[in-house]
Scaffold this motif. Structure first.
Motif: not given
Ligand SMILES: [Zn+2]
Length: 356
Positions: A74, A202, A206, A220
């Motif tokens: 990340r 997060h 994805h 992102e």
């Protein structure tokens, strides 16, 4: 097979070729040859290697069953290569324990990860992610409130969550990969809970959004938006803060943090994303947070870290159902058979013992 496993054990220990060679009393070239499979260590050397690397010598001879694929960090990771190699080796070892535990089950005790049906094929702006999150939460029966345990939610959906104890020194923000087709998300046990949860959400972003974003949408940023919305859904923000505000008290953000497991900064971002506060109010809150040093460390109690229970639960379940015996269970949990027996007896955990 000894070469690859020796290499992995060395990476997990954080030792360089030279450091290991010095400890074992051979040349650097010799270790390198072992790792490449160009020569074999004697059994005395295997014992020495095992001792220095903190593994059992059998570790070197097990077949390689798992491979880590598509490793992604990340943000731009500032972690040095050596640290990343150490983390990846730890992840591989843990994933391997998983694979061997699951292979002992006659039927798979965890589902295969699959995407919720009915996701949009093309997401053309960040604001559309709010609907995607509502849809995912709805499909997974999460309601509108706080998610009490992010690790549990992901595990029950077939994501392998690995909590690493390697000291990531604040230089890693999260890692996602796949092991034999199963998505893996790695978090550090040293992070506060709100940071672990944001990383987990997060990375889930994805898995869900990848391949669906218009090229004008940065993946992102989209996953950050997904994470914020997953932890603190639109309706909840509106319920707690109202539709339009001219100011927000830091204490309000602190309460949201502890109710929803998202940082104060994350909660503030949600208010801005949903148009509850203006850009000017957002900027002034940013400045205030910076001046107070709260962007590095938020005030008050930290949100408690999460942990994973699933692996140990599945070992106990396999034991209870007689798929495995005590010695296998002890091996899978990395403890002695004696300690396992004590644990099984709930040693020292009686109500009477707790009263004393
Ligand atoms: Zn990302």
């Amino acid at each position: 097979m000894i070469g690859e496993r020796l290499h992995r054990a060395r990476k997990a220990s954080g030792l360089s070729l030279r450091a290991l060679a010095d400890e074992v009393g051979v040349s650097q070239t010799t270790i390198s040859k072992y790792e490449k499979g160009a020569s074999m260590p004697s059994s005395a050397q295997v014992l020495k290697l095992a001792k220095v690397l903190g593994v059992k010598s059998e570790f070197f001879f097990r077949p390689v069953k798992v491979q880590l694929k598509g490793v992604e960090y990340r943000k731009r990771s500032t972690a040095p290569k050596k640290l990343l190699a150490q983390i990846e080796a730890d992840v591989l070892n843990q994933a391997e324990r998983w694979t061997s535990l699951l292979s002992l089950y006659p039927q798979q005790p965890v589902p295969e990860f699959s995407l919720p049906a009915g996701l949009p094929e093309l997401i053309s702006e960040l604001d559309d992610i709010e609907d995607v999150v509502d849809h995912v939460r709805d499909t997974w029966d999460l309601g509108l409130g706080a998610v009490p345990d992010m690790i549990d939610v992901l595990e029950s959906m077939g994501v392998l969550v690995i909590v690493t104890s390697i000291d990531v020194q604040g230089r890693l923000d999260g890692l996602a990969a796949s092991v034999n087709g199963t998505p893996v998300i790695v978090v550090s046990e040293q992070w506060p809970g709100d940071r672990q949860r944001f990383t987990l959400a997060h990375e889930l972003g994805h898995l869900i959004l990848h391949g669906r974003l218009d090229e004008s949408v940065n993946e992102e940023k989209a996953c950050d938006r997904f994470a914020g919305a997953f932890l603190l859904p639109r309706k909840s923000v509106q319920q707690h803060l109202g539709d339009r505000r001219s100011r927000i008290e830091p204490r309000e953000l602190y309460m949201l943090k502890h109710e929803f497991g998202i940082s104060m900064m994350g909660a503030m971002m949600r208010a801005a994303q949903l148009g509850i506060i203006s850009d000017a109010v957002k900027s002034s809150l940013f400045r205030f947070f910076s001046a107070k040093g709260w962007r590095t460390r938020e005030p008050g109690d930290a949100y408690p870290a999460e942990t994973t229970y699933l692996y140990r639960q599945l070992v106990y379940k396999a034991l209870a159902e007689d798929y495995i015996g005590e010695s296998k269970a002890a091996e899978l949990m990395g403890m002695s058979t004696y300690s396992l027996r004590e644990e099984r007896k709930m040693g020292g955990m009686d109500a009477a013992a707790a009263d004393q």
